[in-house]
Design a protein around this motif. Structure first.
Motif, PDB file in Angstrom:
ATOM      1  N   PRO A   1       0.809  -1.222   0.000  1.00  0.00           N
ATOM      2  CA  PRO A   1       0.000   0.000   0.000  1.00  0.00           C
ATOM      3  C   PRO A   1       0.843   1.274   0.000  1.00  0.00           C
ATOM      4  CG  PRO A   1      -0.962  -1.600   1.487  1.00  0.00           C
ATOM      5  CD  PRO A   1       0.344  -2.182   1.038  1.00  0.00           C
ATOM      6  N   GLU A   2       1.945   1.264   0.737  1.00  0.00           N
ATOM      7  CA  GLU A   2       2.765   2.473   0.826  1.00  0.00           C
ATOM      8  C   GLU A   2       3.387   2.822  -0.528  1.00  0.00           C
ATOM      9  OE1 GLU A   2       1.933   0.834   4.638  1.00  0.00           O
ATOM     10  OE2 GLU A   2       2.926  -0.107   2.914  1.00  0.00           O
ATOM     11  N   SER A   3       3.900   1.823  -1.239  1.00  0.00           N
ATOM     12  CA  SER A   3       4.544   2.107  -2.522  1.00  0.00           C
ATOM     13  C   SER A   3       3.538   2.531  -3.585  1.00  0.00           C
ATOM     14  CB  SER A   3       5.322   0.883  -3.007  1.00  0.00           C
ATOM     15  OG  SER A   3       4.451  -0.189  -3.332  1.00  0.00           O
ATOM     16  N   GLN A   4       2.264   2.174  -3.398  1.00  0.00           N
ATOM     17  CA  GLN A   4       1.239   2.536  -4.374  1.00  0.00           C
ATOM     18  C   GLN A   4       0.651   3.921  -4.126  1.00  0.00           C
ATOM     19  OE1 GLN A   4       2.071   0.417  -6.691  1.00  0.00           O
ATOM     20  NE2 GLN A   4      -0.018  -0.148  -7.203  1.00  0.00           N
ATOM     21  N   GLN A   5       1.052   4.563  -3.046  1.00  0.00           N
ATOM     22  CA  GLN A   5       0.532   5.900  -2.730  1.00  0.00           C
ATOM     23  C   GLN A   5       1.344   6.957  -3.464  1.00  0.00           C
ATOM     24  OE1 GLN A   5       0.176   6.295   1.558  1.00  0.00           O
ATOM     25  NE2 GLN A   5      -0.884   4.333   1.711  1.00  0.00           N
ATOM     26  N   ASN A   6       1.279   6.898  -4.791  1.00  0.00           N
ATOM     27  CA  ASN A   6       2.033   7.819  -5.628  1.00  0.00           C
ATOM     28  C   ASN A   6       1.325   7.933  -6.970  1.00  0.00           C
ATOM     29  OD1 ASN A   6       4.199   8.417  -7.789  1.00  0.00           O
ATOM     30  ND2 ASN A   6       5.262   8.884  -5.878  1.00  0.00           N
ATOM     31  N   MET A   7       1.112   9.152  -7.417  1.00  0.00           N
ATOM     32  CA  MET A   7       0.388   9.384  -8.666  1.00  0.00           C
ATOM     33  C   MET A   7       1.094   8.746  -9.856  1.00  0.00           C
ATOM     34  SD  MET A   7      -0.472  12.988 -10.589  1.00  0.00           S
ATOM     35  CE  MET A   7       1.261  13.238 -11.001  1.00  0.00           C
ATOM     36  N   LEU A   8       2.411   8.888  -9.934  1.00  0.00           N
ATOM     37  CA  LEU A   8       3.146   8.347 -11.075  1.00  0.00           C
ATOM     38  C   LEU A   8       3.068   6.825 -11.106  1.00  0.00           C
ATOM     39  CD1 LEU A   8       6.256  10.688 -11.022  1.00  0.00           C
ATOM     40  CD2 LEU A   8       4.428  10.666 -12.733  1.00  0.00           C
ATOM     41  N   VAL A   9       3.087   6.199  -9.945  1.00  0.00           N
ATOM     42  CA  VAL A   9       2.960   4.743  -9.885  1.00  0.00           C
ATOM     43  C   VAL A   9       1.588   4.314 -10.417  1.00  0.00           C
ATOM     44  CG1 VAL A   9       2.837   2.760  -8.339  1.00  0.00           C
ATOM     45  CG2 VAL A   9       4.616   4.485  -8.015  1.00  0.00           C
ATOM     46  N   ARG A  10       0.555   5.005 -10.007  1.00  0.00           N
ATOM     47  CA  ARG A  10      -0.794   4.641 -10.446  1.00  0.00           C
ATOM     48  C   ARG A  10      -0.972   4.803 -11.959  1.00  0.00           C
ATOM     49  NH1 ARG A  10      -4.736   4.281  -6.495  1.00  0.00           N
ATOM     50  NH2 ARG A  10      -3.740   3.923  -4.464  1.00  0.00           N
ATOM     51  N   LEU A  11      -0.314   5.816 -12.521  1.00  0.00           N
ATOM     52  CA  LEU A  11      -0.456   6.070 -13.952  1.00  0.00           C
ATOM     53  C   LEU A  11       0.407   5.160 -14.809  1.00  0.00           C
ATOM     54  CD1 LEU A  11      -0.510   9.963 -13.826  1.00  0.00           C
ATOM     55  CD2 LEU A  11      -2.384   8.532 -14.657  1.00  0.00           C
ATOM     56  N   GLY A  12       1.305   4.409 -14.173  1.00  0.00           N
ATOM     57  CA  GLY A  12       2.237   3.581 -14.918  1.00  0.00           C
ATOM     58  C   GLY A  12       1.559   2.555 -15.806  1.00  0.00           C
ATOM     59  N   ARG A  13       0.415   1.994 -15.384  1.00  0.00           N
ATOM     60  CA  ARG A  13      -0.231   0.964 -16.203  1.00  0.00           C
ATOM     61  C   ARG A  13      -0.848   1.537 -17.466  1.00  0.00           C
ATOM     62  NH1 ARG A  13      -6.069  -0.021 -14.785  1.00  0.00           N
ATOM     63  NH2 ARG A  13      -6.618   1.340 -13.038  1.00  0.00           N
ATOM     64  N   PHE A  14      -0.911   2.856 -17.573  1.00  0.00           N
ATOM     65  CA  PHE A  14      -1.396   3.496 -18.794  1.00  0.00           C
ATOM     66  C   PHE A  14      -0.243   4.012 -19.649  1.00  0.00           C
ATOM     67  CE2 PHE A  14      -4.934   3.595 -15.884  1.00  0.00           C
ATOM     68  CZ  PHE A  14      -6.017   3.278 -16.692  1.00  0.00           C
ATOM     69  N   GLY A  15       0.973   3.613 -19.283  1.00  0.00           N
ATOM     70  CA  GLY A  15       2.141   4.041 -20.041  1.00  0.00           C
ATOM     71  C   GLY A  15       2.480   5.504 -19.867  1.00  0.00           C
ATOM     72  N   ILE A  16       2.056   6.080 -18.747  1.00  0.00           N
ATOM     73  CA  ILE A  16       2.285   7.508 -18.491  1.00  0.00           C
ATOM     74  C   ILE A  16       3.338   7.657 -17.409  1.00  0.00           C
ATOM     75  CG2 ILE A  16       1.246   9.629 -17.589  1.00  0.00           C
ATOM     76  CD1 ILE A  16      -1.394   8.703 -18.853  1.00  0.00           C
ATOM     77  N   GLY A  17       4.370   8.460 -17.711  1.00  0.00           N
ATOM     78  CA  GLY A  17       5.442   8.730 -16.753  1.00  0.00           C
ATOM     79  C   GLY A  17       5.846  10.184 -16.796  1.00  0.00           C
ATOM     80  N   GLU A  18       7.017  10.463 -16.296  1.00  0.00           N
ATOM     81  CA  GLU A  18       7.485  11.849 -16.208  1.00  0.00           C
ATOM     82  C   GLU A  18       7.585  12.513 -17.578  1.00  0.00           C
ATOM     83  OE1 GLU A  18      11.148  11.797 -14.083  1.00  0.00           O
ATOM     84  OE2 GLU A  18      10.196  11.514 -12.119  1.00  0.00           O
ATOM     85  N   ASP A  19       8.007  11.766 -18.600  1.00  0.00           N
ATOM     86  CA  ASP A  19       8.181  12.357 -19.932  1.00  0.00           C
ATOM     87  C   ASP A  19       6.875  12.890 -20.484  1.00  0.00           C
ATOM     88  OD1 ASP A  19      10.857  11.786 -19.855  1.00  0.00           O
ATOM     89  OD2 ASP A  19      10.703   9.970 -21.093  1.00  0.00           O
ATOM     90  N   GLU A  20       5.791  12.165 -20.251  1.00  0.00           N
ATOM     91  CA  GLU A  20       4.483  12.612 -20.763  1.00  0.00           C
ATOM     92  C   GLU A  20       4.047  13.903 -20.082  1.00  0.00           C
ATOM     93  OE1 GLU A  20       5.242   8.890 -22.316  1.00  0.00           O
ATOM     94  OE2 GLU A  20       5.252   9.405 -20.176  1.00  0.00           O
ATOM     95  N   PHE A  21       4.308  14.019 -18.777  1.00  0.00           N
ATOM     96  CA  PHE A  21       3.962  15.260 -18.074  1.00  0.00           C
ATOM     97  C   PHE A  21       4.808  16.423 -18.591  1.00  0.00           C
ATOM     98  CE2 PHE A  21       2.070  12.355 -14.996  1.00  0.00           C
ATOM     99  CZ  PHE A  21       0.939  13.050 -14.597  1.00  0.00           C
ATOM    100  N   TRP A  22       6.094  16.166 -18.811  1.00  0.00           N
ATOM    101  CA  TRP A  22       6.963  17.237 -19.277  1.00  0.00           C
ATOM    102  C   TRP A  22       6.580  17.678 -20.692  1.00  0.00           C
ATOM    103  CZ3 TRP A  22       9.446  21.308 -18.567  1.00  0.00           C
ATOM    104  CH2 TRP A  22      10.345  21.825 -19.520  1.00  0.00           C
TER     105      TRP A  22
END
Length: 375
Positions: free
Chosen positions: A250-271
């Motif tokens: 649960p602790e490692s999943q409390q992160n927006m970027l982690v949750r978005l990972g299954r949609f192929g979204i990471g830092e590059d997409e935000f930038w």
């Protein structure tokens, strides 16, 4: 402690209420069975329902030896036979499972109700090949050649009762459902789709029961006490094994970027979204803010809500246009929830061809670039 055929020390991991002794030596977990046990296994080595198995094992595979065509012996069943022999047992009276998970990260759970005790021993990791039932296949088996057994959730399940063969098959169903609930609750991502994983592509299970036990049970479904104990043990051991192996918790999943990972979204997409907005942009400053804000509990909760709308649209439970309108309304309300001011959105920040997760990326990027969020 005891030693295997190579003289390596094996430590007693646990002993079940029925006298099944389980050892570990760092690369294998070995269950030495008293005479007369019945075993139902998904193994290539003496798999299916058997009444002549004396030893069950779970063995760690190195990265170099994780494909069926590179295994010592030339095949999975041959490698399993070699492993059983090296552990000091007759391969014809053994069955085993393979995984890249570390045996030191195994988790044990045991629960009792009246005269019934159930024990589960699980190793697991799904970061490499976690999948959702129905995802696109990654190979077609031909002449026994197929993909590697990495990222596997392996389960040994000891039932302190006498079970007929059909009930042992039902045990597998209940245990599999229990495993899937853990992955659902952890929002574990599939590696092959945007869905939530239900397991890995190579999960294995071995069920052991005791025909000499005076307690005879015929129902292992969810309504029966046996089914409840199976599910509780599998859930507890699976959750602990995943946390130990890959920090999936649960602790490692409390992160927006982690949750978005299954949609192929990471830092590059935000930038990319931020850089397309009017004004000057500084990549390192933006990414530093993004990483900090990604751990904001309110932002994580909002992300989870938006992604659940996306899931319901995918599953056909919501019309796509209604899902988008609801997601946009949620985004508009977030600044008020946080008590911050947000400049007016550009009228074209959301486009019809964008998905809801892509809209979310633009929304967060706009907030960061306008410094409207909490720092």
């Amino acid at each position: 402690m005891t030693k295997n055929v190579k003289g390596e020390t094996k430590n007693l991991l646990c002993e079940t209420a029925g006298g099944d002794r389980i050892y570990g030596d760092g690369t294998s977990i070995v269950a030495v069975l008293p005479p007369g046990r019945t075993v139902l296994s998904t193994s290539w080595l003496n798999g299916g329902y058997r009444e002549d198995i004396h030893m069950v094992f779970n063995h760690h595979l190195s990265e170099q030896a994780c494909r069926s065509d590179t295994l010592e012996g030339g095949s999975i069943d041959a490698y399993l036979r070699l492993t059983a022999s090296r552990l000091g047992f007759d391969p014809d009276r053994s069955t085993g499972m393979l995984t890249k998970a570390d045996m030191c990260n195994a988790a044990v759970a045991s629960h009792t109700f009246r005269a019934l005790t159930v024990t589960a021993i699980v190793t697991g990791g799904i970061e490499g090949n976690g999948g959702r039932a129905g995802d696109p296949a990654s190979f077609y088996e031909e002449n026994g050649d197929f993909g590697d057994p990495g990222g596997t959730i392996n389960t040994m399940l000891f039932i302190g009762a006498s079970l007929p063969p059909e009930t042992m098959a039902r045990v597998v169903m209940t245990a599999t459902e229990a495993k899937a609930t853990v992955l659902q609750e952890l929002m574990a991502p599939s590696c092959y789709s945007t869905g939530i994983a239900t397991g890995s592509g190579t999960d294995m299970i071995t069920v052991i029961s005791d025909p000499s036990h005076p307690l005879v049970l015929t129902n292992a479904g969810k309504h029966a006490a046996l089914g409840e104990l199976i599910a509780r043990c599998v859930r507890e051991a699976t959750r602990n094994a995943l946390a130990r192996q890959t920090d999936l918790c649960p602790e490692s999943q409390q992160n927006m970027l982690v949750r978005l990972g299954r949609f192929g979204i990471g830092e590059d997409e935000f930038w990319e979204a931020a850089a397309a907005l009017p004004g000057e942009h500084h990549r390192e400053m933006f990414l530093a803010a993004l990483r900090e804000w990604s751990a904001d509990p309110v932002l994580v909760a909002a992300t989870a809500s938006v992604l659940h709308i996306t899931d319901e649209v995918t599953w056909g439970l919501l019309p796509a246009d209604a899902g988008k309108r609801a997601a946009h309304a949620m985004m508009a309300s977030i600044p008020a929830v946080l008590g911050v001011d947000l400049p007016m959105f550009p009228p074209d920040i959301f486009t019809d061809d964008q998905t809801i997760p892509e809209d979310w990326v633009w929304f967060v990027a706009f907030c960061i670039e306008n410094r409207a969020w909490r720092c």
